[in-house]
Design a protein around this motif. Structure first.
Motif, PDB file in Angstrom:
ATOM      1  N   ILE A  70       0.864  -1.177   0.000  1.00  0.00           N
ATOM      2  CA  ILE A  70       0.000   0.000   0.000  1.00  0.00           C
ATOM      3  C   ILE A  70       0.904   1.231   0.000  1.00  0.00           C
ATOM      4  O   ILE A  70       1.792   1.347   0.855  1.00  0.00           O
ATOM      5  N   GLY A  71       0.702   2.116  -0.937  1.00  0.00           N
ATOM      6  CA  GLY A  71       1.389   3.404  -0.920  1.00  0.00           C
ATOM      7  C   GLY A  71       0.493   4.420  -0.251  1.00  0.00           C
ATOM      8  O   GLY A  71      -0.551   4.787  -0.803  1.00  0.00           O
ATOM      9  N   ALA A  72       0.846   4.843   0.955  1.00  0.00           N
ATOM     10  CA  ALA A  72       0.002   5.740   1.752  1.00  0.00           C
ATOM     11  C   ALA A  72       0.747   7.054   1.963  1.00  0.00           C
ATOM     12  O   ALA A  72       1.690   7.122   2.756  1.00  0.00           O
ATOM     13  N   HIS A  73       0.308   8.081   1.273  1.00  0.00           N
ATOM     14  CA  HIS A  73       1.018   9.365   1.295  1.00  0.00           C
ATOM     15  C   HIS A  73       0.883  10.099   2.623  1.00  0.00           C
ATOM     16  O   HIS A  73       1.784  10.814   3.040  1.00  0.00           O
ATOM     17  N   GLY A  74      -0.241   9.929   3.333  1.00  0.00           N
ATOM     18  CA  GLY A  74      -0.477  10.717   4.539  1.00  0.00           C
ATOM     19  C   GLY A  74      -1.039  12.083   4.190  1.00  0.00           C
ATOM     20  O   GLY A  74      -1.215  12.437   3.016  1.00  0.00           O
ATOM     21  N   GLN A  75      -1.334  12.851   5.217  1.00  0.00           N
ATOM     22  CA  GLN A  75      -1.923  14.181   5.033  1.00  0.00           C
ATOM     23  C   GLN A  75      -0.883  15.250   5.312  1.00  0.00           C
ATOM     24  O   GLN A  75      -0.386  15.372   6.429  1.00  0.00           O
ATOM     25  N   THR A  76      -0.540  16.014   4.291  1.00  0.00           N
ATOM     26  CA  THR A  76       0.446  17.085   4.468  1.00  0.00           C
ATOM     27  C   THR A  76      -0.147  18.211   5.308  1.00  0.00           C
ATOM     28  O   THR A  76      -1.202  18.758   4.962  1.00  0.00           O
ATOM     29  N   VAL A  77       0.524  18.552   6.400  1.00  0.00           N
ATOM     30  CA  VAL A  77       0.094  19.671   7.236  1.00  0.00           C
ATOM     31  C   VAL A  77       1.137  20.788   7.279  1.00  0.00           C
ATOM     32  O   VAL A  77       0.811  21.918   7.638  1.00  0.00           O
ATOM     33  N   ARG A  78       2.377  20.477   6.926  1.00  0.00           N
ATOM     34  CA  ARG A  78       3.418  21.504   6.799  1.00  0.00           C
ATOM     35  C   ARG A  78       4.336  21.129   5.645  1.00  0.00           C
ATOM     36  O   ARG A  78       4.670  19.957   5.467  1.00  0.00           O
ATOM     37  N   HIS A  79       4.740  22.133   4.885  1.00  0.00           N
ATOM     38  CA  HIS A  79       5.700  21.891   3.811  1.00  0.00           C
ATOM     39  C   HIS A  79       6.587  23.116   3.698  1.00  0.00           C
ATOM     40  O   HIS A  79       6.149  24.161   3.220  1.00  0.00           O
ATOM     41  N   GLN A  80       7.818  22.981   4.159  1.00  0.00           N
ATOM     42  CA  GLN A  80       8.773  24.087   4.166  1.00  0.00           C
ATOM     43  C   GLN A  80      10.043  23.628   3.439  1.00  0.00           C
ATOM     44  O   GLN A  80      11.036  23.255   4.049  1.00  0.00           O
ATOM     45  N   PRO A  81      10.022  23.630   2.106  1.00  0.00           N
ATOM     46  CA  PRO A  81      11.160  23.129   1.326  1.00  0.00           C
ATOM     47  C   PRO A  81      12.287  24.137   1.252  1.00  0.00           C
ATOM     48  O   PRO A  81      12.163  25.260   1.771  1.00  0.00           O
ATOM     49  N   PRO A  82      13.413  23.785   0.633  1.00  0.00           N
ATOM     50  CA  PRO A  82      14.477  24.764   0.408  1.00  0.00           C
ATOM     51  C   PRO A  82      13.930  26.000  -0.288  1.00  0.00           C
ATOM     52  O   PRO A  82      13.130  25.906  -1.226  1.00  0.00           O
ATOM     53  N   GLY A  83      14.327  27.162   0.210  1.00  0.00           N
ATOM     54  CA  GLY A  83      13.825  28.420  -0.339  1.00  0.00           C
ATOM     55  C   GLY A  83      12.686  29.005   0.446  1.00  0.00           C
ATOM     56  O   GLY A  83      12.290  30.145   0.216  1.00  0.00           O
ATOM     57  N   SER A  84      12.140  28.242   1.393  1.00  0.00           N
ATOM     58  CA  SER A  84      11.071  28.764   2.243  1.00  0.00           C
ATOM     59  C   SER A  84      11.674  29.520   3.419  1.00  0.00           C
ATOM     60  O   SER A  84      12.891  29.677   3.525  1.00  0.00           O
ATOM     61  N   ALA A  85      10.816  29.943   4.338  1.00  0.00           N
ATOM     62  CA  ALA A  85      11.280  30.725   5.481  1.00  0.00           C
ATOM     63  C   ALA A  85      11.989  29.872   6.531  1.00  0.00           C
ATOM     64  O   ALA A  85      12.668  30.410   7.420  1.00  0.00           O
ATOM     65  N   ALA A  86      11.836  28.547   6.473  1.00  0.00           N
ATOM     66  CA  ALA A  86      12.422  27.668   7.492  1.00  0.00           C
ATOM     67  C   ALA A  86      13.946  27.646   7.379  1.00  0.00           C
ATOM     68  O   ALA A  86      14.498  27.524   6.284  1.00  0.00           O
ATOM     69  N   SER A  87      14.637  27.732   8.514  1.00  0.00           N
ATOM     70  CA  SER A  87      16.102  27.669   8.500  1.00  0.00           C
ATOM     71  C   SER A  87      16.587  26.274   8.112  1.00  0.00           C
ATOM     72  O   SER A  87      17.645  26.125   7.505  1.00  0.00           O
ATOM     73  N   ALA A  88      15.816  25.248   8.478  1.00  0.00           N
ATOM     74  CA  ALA A  88      16.113  23.873   8.075  1.00  0.00           C
ATOM     75  C   ALA A  88      14.894  23.339   7.337  1.00  0.00           C
ATOM     76  O   ALA A  88      13.811  23.222   7.917  1.00  0.00           O
ATOM     77  N   PRO A  89      15.005  23.020   6.059  1.00  0.00           N
ATOM     78  CA  PRO A  89      13.843  22.559   5.296  1.00  0.00           C
ATOM     79  C   PRO A  89      13.229  21.301   5.920  1.00  0.00           C
ATOM     80  O   PRO A  89      13.940  20.435   6.434  1.00  0.00           O
ATOM     81  N   TYR A  90      11.921  21.190   5.840  1.00  0.00           N
ATOM     82  CA  TYR A  90      11.238  19.997   6.330  1.00  0.00           C
ATOM     83  C   TYR A  90       9.881  19.891   5.672  1.00  0.00           C
ATOM     84  O   TYR A  90       9.365  20.846   5.093  1.00  0.00           O
ATOM     85  N   THR A  91       9.311  18.700   5.765  1.00  0.00           N
ATOM     86  CA  THR A  91       7.959  18.456   5.294  1.00  0.00           C
ATOM     87  C   THR A  91       7.311  17.485   6.259  1.00  0.00           C
ATOM     88  O   THR A  91       7.974  16.624   6.815  1.00  0.00           O
ATOM     89  N   CYS A  92       6.018  17.625   6.482  1.00  0.00           N
ATOM     90  CA  CYS A  92       5.337  16.814   7.489  1.00  0.00           C
ATOM     91  C   CYS A  92       4.023  16.285   6.934  1.00  0.00           C
ATOM     92  O   CYS A  92       3.127  17.057   6.612  1.00  0.00           O
ATOM     93  N   GLN A  93       3.943  14.940   6.814  1.00  0.00           N
ATOM     94  CA  GLN A  93       2.711  14.276   6.409  1.00  0.00           C
ATOM     95  C   GLN A  93       2.225  13.422   7.581  1.00  0.00           C
ATOM     96  O   GLN A  93       2.931  12.492   8.004  1.00  0.00           O
ATOM     97  N   LEU A  94       1.075  13.732   8.117  1.00  0.00           N
ATOM     98  CA  LEU A  94       0.531  12.952   9.221  1.00  0.00           C
ATOM     99  C   LEU A  94       0.088  11.591   8.711  1.00  0.00           C
ATOM    100  O   LEU A  94      -0.604  11.480   7.694  1.00  0.00           O
ATOM    101  N   ASN A  95       0.483  10.559   9.429  1.00  0.00           N
ATOM    102  CA  ASN A  95       0.196   9.197   9.018  1.00  0.00           C
ATOM    103  C   ASN A  95       0.581   8.273  10.167  1.00  0.00           C
ATOM    104  O   ASN A  95       1.283   8.692  11.097  1.00  0.00           O
TER     105      ASN A  95
END
Length: 373
Positions: free
Chosen positions: A93-118
């Protein structure tokens, strides 16, 4: 491994979960069954609130993830019942989860991250099927945006030798895959898909979305507001980029509308619809297609059901033909879920799932963490 995988997808539109059971053959993938389940209002609200900082986020995130898995299990059981297949016949099963935060390179986050609840471990336990999850983080770790991830599957499904075509996925956020006759695949998030339209529609009508785009169709596009919205720095960025509700949310929209409070709500809706069409169309026109001009555009995702949006988008790319993927044998609401069924299979086979030309990652990477049955 068997030749069947399941893909589960719940996107930024926050409308619910789509699932497909796909059999993979040498000729073409075949969808054996599809199912959808809407988000209960309380879960939709929980995910919406978790897109912003709030009280006791860790606890609320864990509870929402459990509730999401409950829906995932219902979908899986439905798909197995439709086909009569046992759990043992499904390789993953490929289960993507629910994205609640996405701060990739170039965003305001000092350390890029992404968060999918699952909760993939729980899903594996309850279904007795291997689960592949957490698809974005490896691409992000390799310096990529972690999104969009569907272009590799779009290439697998829609590329035509000797022709330049594009695939537009209009979910909460809109993304484009360019499949040129020559050269690498390109792709990016253009910006809002349905997210702002849905937000404004719910606020003023109580409906979760503008069915068939009828409300937007009753209004008039306000050119000054459109020009104001298009000054947003994200739309000026070139190269690889991705975004989400971290940028395009209610507070952002309210700020943009401060000088336009006099506009009828239907005109705002029409303008937000035009914003989605314009940013997609502008990107398609701006790309260099080389000696083989763009010949066809396929549209998938919930936005393909919005007749007003489809009309506006067709006008922006005229004379290039625009059609929903249904006409290619792939109902528009299946494509993204099928992409995660494909990505799960890629992970089990030890094959890359990302395209560095799209995400900006250092190279091809095998995506996803595997939770064995």
């Amino acid at each position: 491994m068997t030749d069947c995988t399941i893909g589960l997808m719940s996107g930024t539109s926050l409308d619910g979960v789509d699932g497909v059971l796909v059999r993979w053959t040498e000729d073409a993938p075949e969808v054996l069954a599809a199912a959808s389940v809407p988000f209960p209002p309380e879960l939709r609200l929980a995910f919406l609130e978790l897109n912003q900082a709030g009280h006791d986020e860790l606890h609320r995130s864990a509870q929402a993830a459990h509730a999401l898995v409950d829906l995932y299990v219902r979908i899986v059981e439905d798909l197995l019942q439709q086909t009569g297949l046992p759990a043992l016949a499904i390789s993953a099963i490929g289960a993507h989860g629910q994205t609640v935060r996405h701060q990739p390179p170039g965003s305001a986050a000092s350390a890029p991250y992404t968060c999918q609840l699952n909760h993939p471990a729980l899903l594996a336990e309850r279904t007795r099927i291997t689960v592949v999850a957490d698809f974005r983080s490896r691409d992000l770790a390799a310096g990529g945006q972690g999104a969009p991830l569907v272009p590799a599957f779009h290439q697998h499904l829609f590329a035509i030798p000797g022709q330049s075509v594009a695939v537009v996925n209009v979910g909460g956020i809109a993304n484009i895959t360019a499949l040129p006759a020559q050269g690498p695949v390109r792709g990016l998030d253009t910006g809002p898909g349905n997210v702002l339209m849905d937000l404004w529609c719910h606020r003023h009508t109580g409906a979760w979305f503008d069915e068939d785009g009828r409300w937007a169709g009753s209004g008039q596009v306000h050119e000054a507001l459109l020009e104001h919205l298009l000054r947003t720095p994200y739309f000026q960025q070139t190269g690889v980029k991705s975004t989400g509700r971290d940028l395009f949310h209610a507070a952002w929209l309210d700020t943009q509308l401060q000088a336009f409070a006099h506009l009828p709500p239907a005109d705002v809706q029409a303008t937000l619809t035009q914003l989605t069409a314009h940013t997609i169309g502008h990107t398609l026109r701006a790309w260099d297609w080389g000696a083989h001009p763009l010949q066809h555009v396929w549209v998938c995702g919930g936005g393909s059901r919005n007749a007003t949006l489809m009309r506006m988008l067709a006008e922006t790319i005229d004379p290039v033909p625009l059609r929903a993927t249904d006409e290619a044998g792939w109902p528009a609401h299946w494509v993204e879920a099928a992409a995660f069924a494909w990505l799960a299979r890629q992970a089990l086979l030890g094959r890359p799932g990302n395209l560095p030309s799209v995400t900006g990652a250092l190279g091809p990477r095998i995506l996803g963490a595997i939770y064995p049955a």
